[in-house]
Design a protein around this motif. Sequence first.
Motif: not given
Length: 321
Positions: A177-183, A203-211, A213-222, A239-241
């Motif tokens: 993960g960095r500034a432009s890691d595309l999720g 793996i995409q990490c979210k230190a918060e409650a999942p939503k 929309s995050m699943i669709r965001e993960l599909e775009g990251a692939v 992965a979420a908290a």
Amino acid sequence: MHFRHALITLSRLSRRSIHSTTKCPSFSDPLSTLVNHATPAIPSTPDDTPPLKRRSRNKKADSILDHSKSSISPVDSDTASPKRRGRPRKVVDTPDDTSEETTLAPLKKRTRKPKTPNEDHLAITHGSSHHTSLSEFLSYADTANLSPTSTVYRGTHYEYTVADALEHLAFSLTRVGRASDLGIDLLGTWSIPSRSKPINVLIQCKAEAPKPSMIRELEGAVVGAPVRYRGEGTIAVLAAAKEATKGVRDAVVRSRLPMAYLNITTEGRIRQFVWNYAAVECGLEGVGVSLRYLANGESEATLTWKGMPCSKSSPKPRRVE
């Protein structure tokens, strides 16, 4: 006396008649007679002029072509040629020998070299040059006076926490993960008993409650992942908290990509692990999840294979025929 005078007169008259006949011939005489009575011809010099050429139909076109050739003057090599706009002309060296005996070599067909994969797509580089583990990050944060409440601190700390927690489930991960890691936060492999080769994980990490929309965001990251982490043989993990709600679980099941959801607390406890049918076909067939209760009363999720506990420290169970 009179007789002599008469002869002289007669002779004069005869001379006049002769001169009149020679000077004024009649037009009725033939051409040969006219030539004979005329004065002797002066001998002429031989004619050196060339004979007349036949007049050709293309005389006008030939004269124009000759005029255009004569008007072209050779260009001095020392003089500078006028500048042209755009791309300069390509200078081709021509051989001095332009005889008909010289033959041109056959032109070679241009073949494109196969593109070699970029090293960035094959090698996994760390997201930071200052730290590669959680302990290194904590010391770096103290040196750089990074606030624990900042977004960068919380996000980086959680990414390393997830990588350490999944190490007990036979995951081998690298933080990218960095500034432009595309999720994409973690890349690596997952060794499971059902396969001889490890599975690629993203793996995409979210230190918060999942939503959802995050699943669709993960599909775009692939789609923007490195080459070897696309297509078959790769499982995308969110992965979420917090634990997944029904909407998040339904979004995971509906996804056409091999996908899973992990609930890992900020302290590094694995509470939930679910995946869809595409992940089962990718290699998770026979793999299950069970809860293990700790001494302090808390529970932790562990993996099983064919109903037997499966972890990195324990040996792989043998299949009983």
